[in-house]
Design an enzyme around this catalytic site. Structure first.
Site: not given
Length: 395
Positions: A241, A268, A334, A337, A360, A370
């Site tokens: 970001r 974020k 942006h 991404r 995310h 994991y």
């Protein structure tokens, strides 16, 4: 015989106090000083009491009779009017202390530790500009849905629909907090859900392979600061970001291990994030170190080196290069991404690996832990292949 306005007005003071009866315990006491005081004599449990209603002419005969009727109703219930008045004053003082702004700032203080600095500034700025000037000083119990609707309609009218939606959501959260702490009875903002038309979300446009070639060519010809060029190249290579790159600090980088470890407070979702660094990214960082290696930040602000590059710097550069602004493809910083996500999915990389690299959030916390450990090796390979692909496209 009941009093008249003329009698009350024309009675002159004498050497001793005078009592002019109106009936049912209400009388006017005229003192030698000239003061005229309304009094109500009553009994509770056989004991006589005097209740001070008010002073003439501030309180007229009609006003005194109205207050007398209210006091008599309380006496019939066994309640002393003076005690009732004290309780009302306490309630009013509490209400005046519990204004909308006071509750809002208390709510912000409770929530701020879980917010990013950017989100905190956003909440404080919009509430201070659009909400507090209109209802901030009102007791929160007195704020109605009509008050809030007027505010969000005003914000919507200036074209800031998203801000209007946020204000309704924040106001609702403030009221829920007030209800939970027994300082409000309900949430009037809940009734306004759907009152503002939600603007259509415009997803960031990704670059095609051909546009990546055009972008690199334009970047090579860009006449701006070299640090800005490096920042845009790193955005393409790391697809973090914008705020994460702007606020990056040198201590977060381990070039020998080829890793950039971003701390949770800069992310974020408030979770630490690892960015594997490709060979190309490391070369850019080594070059950048010759410019800013003596400072904490990779990209210090030119005017104030103690702060980072501004949020508009990269988009302004894209605008000068013809990738943003009027008549362009509408690309923003942006969008790197979306570019990486689109092409890496086309290349066959697993979506879990790509999503993890995009930071995310995985809703399942066990699986998230994991994934972070399991996918790191795959992500290292993917990031190098991604950088090599960009090199191939631009040869």
């Amino acid at each position: 015989m009941p009093l008249t306005d003329a009698k009350v007005r024309n009675t002159k003071p004498s050497e001793r106090p005078q009592k002019l009866a109106d009936g049912q315990g209400l009388y006017l006491e005229v003192r030698p000083t000239g003061s005229k005081l309304w009094r109500y004599r009553y009994r509770i449990a056989g004991k006589e009491n005097i209740f001070a209603i008010g002073e003439y002419p501030t309180m007229s005969l009609a006003g005194a009779r109205t207050e007398h009727d209210k006091a008599r109703a309380l006496v019939k219930q066994g309640i002393h009017p003076a005690h009732h008045r004290q309780a009302e004053r306490l309630v009013n003082r509490t209400a005046n202390a519990n204004t909308f702004e006071a509750l809002a700032r208390e709510w912000i203080d409770k929530k701020a530790p879980g917010w990013t600095p950017y989100y905190l500034r956003q909440v404080e700025r919009f509430l201070a500009a659009d909400v507090f000037p209109h209802i901030g000083k009102l007791p929160i119990r007195n704020v109605t849905a009509a008050h809030l609707l007027e505010i969000i309609r005003r914000v919507e009218a200036r074209g800031a629909e998203t801000v209007a939606l946020l204000i309704r959501q924040w106001s609702s959260a403030i009221f829920r907090y007030a209800v939970a702490t027994l300082r409000a009875d309900h949430d009037p903002a809940a009734a306004l859900k759907g009152a503002i038309h939600r603007p259509k979300v415009e997803h960031r446009k990704p670059l095609t392979r051909e546009q990546i070639v055009q972008f690199i060519k334009a970047l090579d010809e860009y006449g701006g600061y070299r640090a800005t060029v490096i920042a845009l190249r790193l955005m393409l290579l790391t697809f973090v970001r914008t705020v994460e790159l702007r606020k990056a600090e040198w201590h977060e980088f381990d070039l020998e291990r080829a890793e950039w470890r971003i701390p949770a407070e800069k992310m974020k979702m408030r979770q630490p994030h690892i960015v594997p660094l490709s060979r190309q990214a490391i070369e850019l960082l080594q070059e950048l170190h010759t410019f800013t290696g003596g400072r904490a930040l990779l990209f210090p602000n030119l005017r104030n080196p103690n702060t980072c590059m501004t949020s508009t710097t990269l988009n302004r550069a894209l605008e000068r290069m013809g990738f943003s602004g009027k008549g362009s493809i509408g690309f923003s910083a942006h969008g790197f991404r979306a570019t990486a996500s689109t092409l890496l999915n086309e290349m066959g990389y697993r979506s879990d690996v790509i999503e993890r690299q995009l930071a995310h959030t995985e809703r399942n916390k066990v699986r998230a832990s994991y994934n972070q450990a399991q996918y790191l090796d795959e992500r290292k390979v993917m990031m190098q292949v991604w950088a090599d692909l960009i090199d191939e496209l631009t040869k």
